[in-house]
Design an enzyme around this catalytic site. Structure first.
Site, PDB file in Angstrom:
ATOM      1  N   ASP A   1       0.822  -1.213   0.000  1.00  0.00           N
ATOM      2  CA  ASP A   1       0.000   0.000   0.000  1.00  0.00           C
ATOM      3  C   ASP A   1       0.855   1.261   0.000  1.00  0.00           C
ATOM      4  O   ASP A   1       0.460   2.295  -0.552  1.00  0.00           O
ATOM      5  CB  ASP A   1      -0.910  -0.001   1.239  1.00  0.00           C
ATOM      6  N   GLY A   2       2.050   1.192   0.613  1.00  0.00           N
ATOM      7  CA  GLY A   2       2.929   2.353   0.629  1.00  0.00           C
ATOM      8  C   GLY A   2       3.372   2.753  -0.765  1.00  0.00           C
ATOM      9  O   GLY A   2       3.513   3.950  -1.069  1.00  0.00           O
TER      10      GLY A   2
ATOM     11  N   ASN B   1      -4.565   8.410   2.261  1.00  0.00           N
ATOM     12  CA  ASN B   1      -4.958   7.710   3.487  1.00  0.00           C
ATOM     13  C   ASN B   1      -5.495   8.669   4.542  1.00  0.00           C
ATOM     14  O   ASN B   1      -6.682   8.688   4.828  1.00  0.00           O
ATOM     15  CB  ASN B   1      -3.788   6.910   4.046  1.00  0.00           C
TER      16      ASN B   1
ATOM     17  N   ASP C   1      -4.034  12.715  22.503  1.00  0.00           N
ATOM     18  CA  ASP C   1      -2.792  12.602  21.756  1.00  0.00           C
ATOM     19  C   ASP C   1      -2.884  13.209  20.364  1.00  0.00           C
ATOM     20  O   ASP C   1      -1.856  13.506  19.752  1.00  0.00           O
ATOM     21  CB  ASP C   1      -2.390  11.127  21.634  1.00  0.00           C
TER      22      ASP C   1
END
Length: 494
Positions: free
Chosen positions: A258-259, A337, A367
């Site tokens: 996917d990267g 994404n 966070d």
């Protein structure tokens, strides 16, 4: 009333002209009173007679209308009315569609269809119109006059029944009108198996398909190191040539996970050619094709037609506090994404004020925050507790990262909204934004991150279809809902 005044004057003159005897005066007054009474009665009859005639005509008309719309004939009249309304509704539909192309807000057009010859004085007809449902036409209009993004989303109302036209989330098929001529191959770096496969694929595409082939400068250097045979392979030299790739490349082939798909999509700041992703990574939700069968897969894709998935992207702008207006923004960044706003190395909680269009959403204390596409719903957003969403569903996922609140649940917002995330001036520390895991930027107090849906989706080829590939990916990649089947030899209900 002038005739009465003239007659009174004549009578007075006559009385003054005769001798003043009591009997003659009384006789004169009696004659005058008789004549005036008859004149008054005649005038009253002239006024009332037209009113009586109108009343009779109105009563006769009401009786005729009541007989024409009796229960025995009501169904026939209703069917005739329905036929007329259907014709008029289609005409109104075309008119409304023309109006929706130029409008910039949600618009509802309602029209009431009347039969010829009806008047508001007909009480029975008025009751019939109130009891029957009117026809409506509703369309979601674009946010701006220059955008045609939402013209396909149309809902029609036919006598109160809602029907929707085909939407963009339906399975899309790509059919070539002319044969592809140029292919761009992008690979995962530092992988020997990928380098061997790339060389074999380039050789096959050139010898059997006679295609022009582009690769990255790094890959071209690797191929030339292996053999001078690959001297025909083309590449680019600078960012200007990269910006023109979409005008030359017909198909993009990715070899990795996917990267690699994310990296290929980031090369195109505007329109993106169809991407054929081959699975050579550790985990792939967007790579349905197997490298072992690349020849059959590419042969089928180049021949067409193929099913594709339109994966929406987010367009992000950073507006600094020093900017005098919202036009002074940094260069927009497209993400496939997600965009993540976190606290970085700071030990303090992130403090973020979030707005959806002009509405305040919430203040994030935790966070950080993830703004994800539906394609990215199986990535960082899933790890933070967000839902998995079909990639064809148009929407923006609003997922908090470790919020300091038990009631802060993730949201899924519609695709047409604009989300603004601002670091307030009373924040104890700056925040950090990353876009698909890279291009990290610091957001100081007063800075704003603006995200909206980009007009250029990423089309990826499907092995079967969009839904089948999505379900297969979560079953194989995440072992979704995998458990032992309950034994059938246990206790039974009596």
């Amino acid at each position: 009333m002038n005739w009465r005044g003239n007659e009174i004057s004549d009578c007075s003159l006559k009385i003054m002209a005769i001798p003043l005897s009591g009997s003659s005066i009384c006789e004169m007054l009696r004659n005058w009173w008789t004549r005036t009474s008859l004149c008054n009665a005649n005038a009253l009859i002239r006024i009332m007679l037209p009113c009586l005639v109108c009343w009779e005509v109105w009563e006769e008309r009401n009786m005729r209308v009541f007989e024409e719309h009796s229960p025995e004939e009501h169904n026939d009249d209703f069917n005739e009315e329905r036929t007329k309304n259907s014709t008029n509704q289609s005409m109104l539909s075309n008119h409304t569609n023309k109006q929706s192309e130029n409008c910039c807000i949600n618009e509802i057009c309602s029209h009431e269809i009347l039969q010829d010859g009806e008047t508001d004085s007909d009480s029975k007809m008025i009751q019939n119109r109130m009891m029957r449902k009117a026809s409506f036409k509703l369309s979601w209009c674009c946010k701006s006059e220059n955008s045609d993004q939402h013209k396909h989303d149309v809902v029609s109302f036919e006598r109160g029944n809602i029907t929707t036209a085909e939407r963009s989330s339906k399975q899309i098929s790509l059919k070539w009108e002319s044969n592809p001529q140029t292919v761009l191959i992008m690979t995962k770096p530092n992988s020997t198996s990928v380098r061997i496969l790339c060389a074999d694929m380039v050789r096959w595409l050139k010898e059997h398909k006679r295609l022009n082939i582009y690769v990255e400068p790094r890959v071209r250097g690797e191929l030339l190191t292996e053999s001078s045979y690959f001297n025909f392979v083309q590449t680019w030299k600078d960012d200007k040539e990269i910006s023109l790739l979409h005008t030359e490349v017909d198909v993009v082939v990715t070899l990795g996970g996917d990267g690699t798909v994310l990296w290929a999509a980031s090369m195109f700041k505007g329109p993106v050619p169809p991407i054929v992703p081959f699975s050579l990574g550790s985990l792939g939700f967007m790579t349905p094709f197997y490298s072992q069968h690349y020849r059959d897969s590419l042969d089928s894709i180049l021949r067409g037609p193929i099913s594709i998935t339109l994966r929406h992207r987010l367009q992000c702008h950073v507006i600094r506090d020093a900017a005098t207006n919202e036009i002074e923004t940094e260069e927009p960044i497209l993400v496939l994404n997600e965009v993540t706003i976190d606290r970085g190395i700071s030990s303090f909680l992130t403090n973020l004020e979030c707005y959806c269009d002009n509405s305040f959403v919430t203040c994030v204390q935790g966070d950080g925050l993830i703004l994800s596409t539906t394609s990215g719903s199986t990535a960082y957003s899933l790890a933070a507790g967000g839902s998995m969403v079909h990639p064809q569903v148009p929407g923006i996922l609003f997922t908090p990262i470790c919020p300091h609140s038990l009631s802060f649940r993730p949201l899924i917002l519609p695709e047409h909204v604009t989300i603004r995330v601002q670091v307030p001036f009373n924040s104890r520390s700056p925040a950090w934004a990353s876009f698909d895991g890279k291009d990290r930027k610091q957001l100081t107090p007063g800075d704003v991150l603006v995200c909206s849906m980009a007009p250029w989706p990423v089309p990826t080829a499907c092995q079967v279809d969009s839904t089948n590939d999505f379900l297969h990916s979560i079953h194989e990649g995440l072992h979704w809902n995998l458990r032992k089947t309950q034994s059938f030899d246990g206790p039974l209900d009596q």
